[in-house]
Design a protein around this motif. Structure first.
Motif, short mmCIF file in Angstrom:
data_model
loop_
_atom_site.label_atom_id
_atom_site.label_comp_id
_atom_site.label_asym_id
_atom_site.label_seq_id
_atom_site.Cartn_x
_atom_site.Cartn_y
_atom_site.Cartn_z
N GLU A 1 36.52 15.30 67.57
CA GLU A 1 35.93 16.53 67.03
C GLU A 1 37.05 17.54 66.80
O GLU A 1 37.88 17.76 67.67
CB GLU A 1 34.92 17.11 68.03
CG GLU A 1 34.26 18.37 67.53
CD GLU A 1 33.30 18.99 68.54
OE1 GLU A 1 32.80 20.08 68.27
OE2 GLU A 1 33.06 18.38 69.61
N VAL A 2 37.07 18.13 65.62
CA VAL A 2 38.07 19.16 65.29
C VAL A 2 37.53 20.49 65.83
O VAL A 2 36.45 20.93 65.45
CB VAL A 2 38.31 19.25 63.77
CG1 VAL A 2 39.29 20.38 63.46
CG2 VAL A 2 38.83 17.93 63.24
N LEU A 3 38.29 21.10 66.74
CA LEU A 3 37.84 22.33 67.38
C LEU A 3 38.37 23.59 66.70
O LEU A 3 37.64 24.54 66.47
CB LEU A 3 38.25 22.36 68.86
CG LEU A 3 37.67 21.24 69.73
CD1 LEU A 3 38.25 21.32 71.12
CD2 LEU A 3 36.15 21.31 69.76
N ILE B 1 46.55 21.74 65.20
CA ILE B 1 45.10 21.50 65.15
C ILE B 1 44.66 21.13 66.57
O ILE B 1 45.32 20.33 67.22
CB ILE B 1 44.79 20.38 64.14
CG1 ILE B 1 43.32 20.00 64.15
CG2 ILE B 1 45.64 19.16 64.36
CD1 ILE B 1 42.93 18.99 63.08
N GLU B 2 43.60 21.77 67.04
CA GLU B 2 43.07 21.44 68.36
C GLU B 2 41.90 20.48 68.18
O GLU B 2 41.00 20.74 67.38
CB GLU B 2 42.60 22.70 69.09
CG GLU B 2 42.14 22.41 70.51
CD GLU B 2 41.61 23.64 71.24
OE1 GLU B 2 41.26 23.49 72.41
OE2 GLU B 2 41.54 24.72 70.64
N ILE B 3 41.95 19.37 68.90
CA ILE B 3 40.91 18.35 68.79
C ILE B 3 40.34 18.04 70.17
O ILE B 3 40.96 18.34 71.18
CB ILE B 3 41.44 17.05 68.13
CG1 ILE B 3 42.55 16.43 68.98
CG2 ILE B 3 41.89 17.31 66.72
CD1 ILE B 3 42.96 15.03 68.53
N LYS B 4 39.17 17.41 70.16
CA LYS B 4 38.54 16.97 71.40
C LYS B 4 38.33 15.46 71.30
O LYS B 4 37.73 14.98 70.35
CB LYS B 4 37.22 17.69 71.61
CG LYS B 4 36.58 17.40 72.94
CD LYS B 4 35.35 18.28 73.13
CE LYS B 4 34.69 17.97 74.45
NZ LYS B 4 33.44 18.72 74.61
N VAL B 5 38.86 14.74 72.28
CA VAL B 5 38.70 13.29 72.38
C VAL B 5 38.01 13.02 73.70
O VAL B 5 38.62 13.22 74.76
CB VAL B 5 40.07 12.57 72.34
CG1 VAL B 5 39.89 11.07 72.37
CG2 VAL B 5 40.88 12.99 71.12
N SER C 1 36.35 14.02 76.78
CA SER C 1 36.30 15.34 77.43
C SER C 1 37.68 16.01 77.41
O SER C 1 37.85 17.08 77.99
CB SER C 1 35.83 15.19 78.87
OG SER C 1 36.72 14.35 79.58
N THR C 2 38.64 15.39 76.72
CA THR C 2 40.01 15.90 76.68
C THR C 2 40.25 16.72 75.42
O THR C 2 39.87 16.31 74.33
CB THR C 2 41.02 14.74 76.71
OG1 THR C 2 40.75 13.92 77.85
CG2 THR C 2 42.45 15.24 76.78
N ARG C 3 40.90 17.87 75.59
CA ARG C 3 41.28 18.70 74.45
C ARG C 3 42.78 18.54 74.23
O ARG C 3 43.55 18.59 75.18
CB ARG C 3 40.98 20.16 74.72
CG ARG C 3 39.51 20.41 74.94
CD ARG C 3 39.27 21.84 75.22
NE ARG C 3 38.66 22.38 74.03
CZ ARG C 3 37.95 23.50 73.97
NH1 ARG C 3 37.81 24.23 75.02
NH2 ARG C 3 37.41 23.89 72.87
N LEU C 4 43.17 18.35 72.96
CA LEU C 4 44.58 18.16 72.61
C LEU C 4 44.96 19.08 71.47
O LEU C 4 44.13 19.39 70.62
CB LEU C 4 44.82 16.74 72.11
CG LEU C 4 44.63 15.58 73.06
CD1 LEU C 4 44.75 14.27 72.28
CD2 LEU C 4 45.68 15.62 74.14
N ALA C 5 46.23 19.45 71.43
CA ALA C 5 46.77 20.17 70.28
C ALA C 5 47.77 19.24 69.60
O ALA C 5 48.68 18.73 70.25
CB ALA C 5 47.45 21.45 70.72
N LEU C 6 47.57 19.00 68.33
CA LEU C 6 48.48 18.15 67.55
C LEU C 6 49.17 18.99 66.48
O LEU C 6 48.57 19.92 65.94
CB LEU C 6 47.70 17.04 66.83
CG LEU C 6 46.98 16.00 67.65
CD1 LEU C 6 46.22 15.06 66.72
CD2 LEU C 6 47.97 15.20 68.48
#
Length: 76
Positions: free
Chosen positions: A41-43, A52-56, A58-63
């Motif tokens: 999910e793109v947050l 871009i902050e994404i959710k995989v 329950s984890t949130r990542l910044a790419l």
């Protein structure tokens, strides 16, 4: 047509179809749960769209945008 993660809008939910990254980046993405057939999910986008902050799961990542360009996705 191939769609990249960086093409997605905020709140978009997609499935990863392919990682076009080099071996080192691919290992790092997989360690965070970003792999083929996973739902992302793109947050949020940074103001300059440089990250871009994404959710995989329950984890949130910044790419970085350049990394998001290497992830092919399909809308679900």
């Amino acid at each position: 047509m191939k769609k990249k993660l960086s093409d997605c809008k905020k709140a978009c939910v997609v499935r990863v179809t392919k990682l076009n990254a080099d071996a080192e980046l691919k290992r790092r993405l997989i360690s965070f749960g970003v792999m083929k057939d996973v739902i992302i999910e793109v947050l949020e986008y940074a103001p300059a769209k440089s990250t871009i902050e994404i959710k995989v799961g329950s984890t949130r990542l910044a790419l970085r945008a350049t990394e998001a360009d290497l992830i092919e996705v399909e809308k679900i």
